[in-house]
Design a protein around this motif. Structure first.
Motif, PDB file in Angstrom:
ATOM      1  N   ASP A 140       0.844  -1.193   0.000  1.00  0.00           N
ATOM      2  CA  ASP A 140       0.000   0.000   0.000  1.00  0.00           C
ATOM      3  C   ASP A 140       0.884   1.249   0.000  1.00  0.00           C
ATOM      4  O   ASP A 140       1.620   1.495   0.953  1.00  0.00           O
ATOM      5  CB  ASP A 140      -0.906  -0.016   1.235  1.00  0.00           C
ATOM      6  N   VAL A 141       0.813   2.038  -1.077  1.00  0.00           N
ATOM      7  CA  VAL A 141       1.654   3.233  -1.179  1.00  0.00           C
ATOM      8  C   VAL A 141       1.236   4.314  -0.193  1.00  0.00           C
ATOM      9  O   VAL A 141       1.968   5.294   0.004  1.00  0.00           O
ATOM     10  CB  VAL A 141       1.619   3.805  -2.616  1.00  0.00           C
ATOM     11  N   TYR A 142       0.071   4.147   0.424  1.00  0.00           N
ATOM     12  CA  TYR A 142      -0.417   5.148   1.375  1.00  0.00           C
ATOM     13  C   TYR A 142      -0.120   4.762   2.824  1.00  0.00           C
ATOM     14  O   TYR A 142      -0.500   5.482   3.748  1.00  0.00           O
ATOM     15  CB  TYR A 142      -1.925   5.357   1.192  1.00  0.00           C
ATOM     16  N   SER A 143       0.522   3.634   3.031  1.00  0.00           N
ATOM     17  CA  SER A 143       0.837   3.207   4.399  1.00  0.00           C
ATOM     18  C   SER A 143       1.988   4.048   4.952  1.00  0.00           C
ATOM     19  O   SER A 143       2.827   4.561   4.206  1.00  0.00           O
ATOM     20  CB  SER A 143       1.219   1.719   4.427  1.00  0.00           C
ATOM     21  N   ASP A 144       2.023   4.180   6.271  1.00  0.00           N
ATOM     22  CA  ASP A 144       3.074   4.970   6.910  1.00  0.00           C
ATOM     23  C   ASP A 144       4.446   4.332   6.691  1.00  0.00           C
ATOM     24  O   ASP A 144       5.434   5.035   6.453  1.00  0.00           O
ATOM     25  CB  ASP A 144       2.794   5.088   8.425  1.00  0.00           C
ATOM     26  N   ASP A 145       4.525   2.997   6.798  1.00  0.00           N
ATOM     27  CA  ASP A 145       5.815   2.317   6.610  1.00  0.00           C
ATOM     28  C   ASP A 145       6.386   2.583   5.226  1.00  0.00           C
ATOM     29  O   ASP A 145       7.590   2.856   5.070  1.00  0.00           O
ATOM     30  CB  ASP A 145       5.646   0.803   6.819  1.00  0.00           C
ATOM     31  N   TYR A 146       5.520   2.497   4.219  1.00  0.00           N
ATOM     32  CA  TYR A 146       5.973   2.744   2.849  1.00  0.00           C
ATOM     33  C   TYR A 146       6.419   4.193   2.686  1.00  0.00           C
ATOM     34  O   TYR A 146       7.474   4.470   2.098  1.00  0.00           O
ATOM     35  CB  TYR A 146       4.846   2.422   1.867  1.00  0.00           C
ATOM     36  N   ALA A 147       5.640   5.125   3.206  1.00  0.00           N
ATOM     37  CA  ALA A 147       5.960   6.548   3.044  1.00  0.00           C
ATOM     38  C   ALA A 147       7.277   6.907   3.727  1.00  0.00           C
ATOM     39  O   ALA A 147       8.100   7.656   3.180  1.00  0.00           O
ATOM     40  CB  ALA A 147       4.829   7.396   3.610  1.00  0.00           C
ATOM     41  N   ILE A 148       7.495   6.344   4.916  1.00  0.00           N
ATOM     42  CA  ILE A 148       8.727   6.643   5.652  1.00  0.00           C
ATOM     43  C   ILE A 148       9.940   6.045   4.948  1.00  0.00           C
ATOM     44  O   ILE A 148      10.977   6.697   4.789  1.00  0.00           O
ATOM     45  CB  ILE A 148       8.617   6.119   7.099  1.00  0.00           C
ATOM     46  N   PHE A 149       9.803   4.816   4.490  1.00  0.00           N
ATOM     47  CA  PHE A 149      10.951   4.145   3.887  1.00  0.00           C
ATOM     48  C   PHE A 149      11.342   4.745   2.547  1.00  0.00           C
ATOM     49  O   PHE A 149      12.521   4.811   2.202  1.00  0.00           O
ATOM     50  CB  PHE A 149      10.647   2.647   3.720  1.00  0.00           C
TER      51      PHE A 149
END
Length: 348
Positions: A173-182
């Motif tokens: 999910d491109v909207y997840s926090d983990d993805y956004a932070i990484f």
């Protein structure tokens, strides 16, 4: 490889001086010319008859044995103290045999790859598990490239970072926090993303020690689905990698097969550098990358030997411990015998 050299004292003069002092004190104590002190002496007539008694002889022998044990224990403890004071050390020389292969894992972190990046990272971890001694780095990119970690041979750290990256992409999910932070920093302009040419060129620039003849390889994972126009085209980036003597091994996302032109461009780029190309999940694709990296020529690098000096106090500690234990046992035995004698005298 560590080569152990001879063991020696750091301060041999101190060990020798203490050993001489112990010998001198022992000689003075046991000197044959020493006369027994007459202070407090009592003169007894017919002492020869006393010395002939079995009980007297038993007590004398016992005192001689106990005195010898105490003397031996003291000497052993003193010898251990001498060894500790001299500081026994061992010199070790490490012959550094560096492997000369550097591998940069080059990952497309654009939104179109979000669903498969976790699988790609799993493949990366499989590739790492098949390497021995090579330096490894990870760079992610979309419209811009950032280094997750530079080239390192700390495989425990590498696996830890790849596991963290896999967790960040796990949801897809491109909207997840983990993805956004990484992936923060990989997109500077939403109209320019997934630029494989720029990503490849950036990964080529992650190699250090350019003055050394090292074998260098990039494992490039992408779907080659660019948005907008970048600085480097894919063929230009492949030419740049070839000029820098970097071999590119391509791993394409499965859905790339739906766009034959993208597959052809990706495969041509990898082949131009002498690398391999495969679709993610194909049987043997990971093994092919590992074998190709292993086939790279390992060029020798001259490294100065690493010398370290290690204290070896074990011998001295053991000697002191054994000596003190012997003294304690001798004193304890003497005390037990005295108590027993007093009890026997009391019964009489």
């Amino acid at each position: 490889m560590w080569d152990s050299d001879a063991t020696a004292f750091r301060w041999p003069w101190l060990a020798v001086a203490l050993a001489v002092l112990v010998v001198v004190l022992l000689v003075v104590w046991l000197r044959p010319w020493r006369r027994p002190s007459r202070t407090g002496a009592a003169y007894v007539a017919h002492a020869a008859r006393l010395r002939a008694l079995p009980r007297y002889r038993t007590l004398v022998r016992r005192q001689v044995v106990l005195g010898s044990c105490l003397t031996l224990g003291a000497l052993v403890a003193c010898s251990g103290a001498v060894v500790l004071a001299g500081r026994l050390q061992q010199r070790q020389t490490l012959t550094q045999e560096d492997r000369t292969r550097d591998i940069v894992l080059c990952l497309d972190a654009s939104g179109s790859m979000a669903e498969v990046d976790a699988l790609v990272l799993r493949e990366f971890r499989t590739i790492i598990s098949g390497l021995r001694g090579e330096r490894v780095g990870l760079t992610i990119w979309s419209g811009a490239a950032i280094s997750v970690f530079p080239l390192t041979d700390d495989y425990e750290y590498v696996i830890e970072q790849l596991s963290a990256a896999e967790k960040a992409f796990a949801s897809g999910d491109v909207y997840s926090d983990d993805y956004a932070i990484f992936t923060a920093g990989t997109v500077l302009d939403w109209d320019i993303q997934s630029q494989m040419g720029d990503g490849l060129a950036s990964c080529v620039q992650r190699f250090d020690h350019r003055d050394e003849e090292r074998s260098r390889a990039i494992v490039l994972a992408s779907d080659n689905e660019p948005i907008g126009a970048g600085i480097f085209s894919v063929p230009d980036a492949a030419d740049y990698a070839r000029e820098e003597k970097v071999v590119v091994h391509g791993i394409a996302a499965p859905k790339t097969a739906e766009r034959p032109a993208a597959v052809q461009e990706f495969e041509a780029a990898a082949s131009a550098t002498g690398g391999t190309f495969s679709l993610l999940g194909e049987d043997g694709s990971t093994r092919a990358v590992i074998d190709a990296i292993a086939d790279l020529d390992a060029k020798p690098i001259q490294r100065p030997p690493l010398v370290q000096v290690i204290d070896r106090p074990r011998l001295g500690t053991w000697l002191v411990g054994v000596g003190l234990a012997g003294l304690a046992l001798a004193w304890a035995a003497q005390g037990v015998l005295v108590v027993r004698d007093r009890r026997q005298e009391g019964r009489r």
